[in-house]
Design a protein around this motif. Sequence first.
Motif: not given
Length: 565
Positions: A535-547, A555-565
């Motif tokens: 959550d902290a990194v998402m906020e710092e990167e202005q919710y740019n999932q690639t960054k 991986n972006r896929t892994t990030l996507w899964r973790k965000l859905k949890q």
Amino acid sequence: MEIKTLLIAPYPALEHVMEECLKIDHELNMHIELANLQEAIPIAKEAEKQGIEIIISRGGTAQLIEQEVNIPVVDIHVSGYDMLRVLTLANDYPGKKAIVGFSNITIGAKALTDLLEIPIEVFTIEDAIEVEPLVNQLKIDGYQLIIGDVITRDAAAKYNLEGILIQSGREAIFEAIKEVKSIYRMLRKQRLQMTIMQTVIERQLSDVIVVNGEGTIVYENWAIFDHTQVPVKKLINVIHQKNNLQEELDIIVTNQHKRIKQMMVPINLEGENHYLFAFSLLDELVEESPLHIIDVPTQPVIISKSERMKRCIDKIDSNLSNHYWILIGKLGTGKKQVSKLIHYKKNRGIGFLGIISAAAFLTMKNQIDSDIKSIYFNEIEMLSASELRLFVERVRKLHALGITVIIAIDTIDTEIYHSLSYPDFIRIDFPTLSERKEDIRPLAALFLAAFHAKFGTSAIKIKEEALQVLESYTWPGNVEELYILIRDAVKEEKGFVIGKRLIQQLLGDRLKKIESIDKEYLQGTLVEIEKRIIDAVMEEEQYNQTKVAERLGINRTTLWRKLKQ
């Protein structure tokens, strides 16, 4: 054009005449040795080993050398001018005179003595061992002057007779140089034809055209097509647009709206560039195909100084007969590069490597081109359970086409792991870069050299203190992050050495961000800690999932899964 040539001079004067001729003609890269008959053979053999292309010599010495080497030997003939000079010199000499030598000397000598009615007898020998007995007999018969080659002159001196050496003048030397150039042109043409045919056979090509840098066609052969599918002018434009000699594969559209493969193979022969263009049909390849096709003509460089990477490479080498591979490793650990290595080693550089996501493979309707020998699948984690089962079924069918399957995943997912029937797959577990620190220095050196060659950057060395900074960093982005860092460093550094300060500047923000994680993030369960950090990194990167994925090393896929949890 500099022709690597050796003159083996049977007598010193020939060396001096050749040096004078070379002042006028500069095309021969000439080395000169002084030797006669048998003593010339080891010199000639060694010269052949050292890359000499053509040997020049004279008379019996040239004939002996020719029998012992596999490169052309040019014989400096005795010209009419040479024979006239020696006959004029000998004509006023009192007493009986004779010419003794091999047929290359005696045939011309006999014609001149008969034509000019010069009282000199001519004797022809077939082997050098005949010279001394013949000269001895001539002495007995009252001859006082013997004319001939070096061996004849030496035999005359042995029996206390006067001897005159038939020397080759400038005319004969220039004629020999002319013959060397003619032979060299023929050899170059033959070598080019052999190189072309070797490339055609090794690559199993059928429709090819070869042009030189000026656009002259030097070879062409057509089987599927009637003629070149691209005008020669366009091929020349392709050549002129290239800044380096690298093989390239393209998909082009002909005037008849056919989509075909165009492979360009540069051929450098003795400093002269030629370009082979090969054309072949694509099997129903649509314009927007999700399958990315690449050629791997040379073995990729994989740094494996660390024990962990050595084990990975050893495991690959021990299982090259297998057709199914799972590459497990975090984002940026080099899975795609290793897939190229597997493809190359299994296929010895023949055929293409296809790269495609698992989801795109399920929706792909067109056929797989017959030249594709391996396929690298990524983003398999994006598949649902039903899609995963269908994916496995389709992957199995690739084996019948002779295609090697390479699947990349970031972490061991139980569902994926069991669906792939692991016993059929060779599993390669990739360490993170922080787990293979011994490879950081050679990797940095490899990237530095690559960028120097590609961009012409000035930096050629990294200081020890800078290397220590690289080794102390955690590298969440793994090898890819190091690659990008070295690329940025060589572009910014204007000197020859990359220092600690520049590396620290380039790593500064990342180091500060890592150090800024507050202790409060470490409270609670692992899942809670992980969520806070994301959550902290998402906020710092202005919710740019690639960054965010890059910063967290996932991986972006892994990030996507973790965000859905």
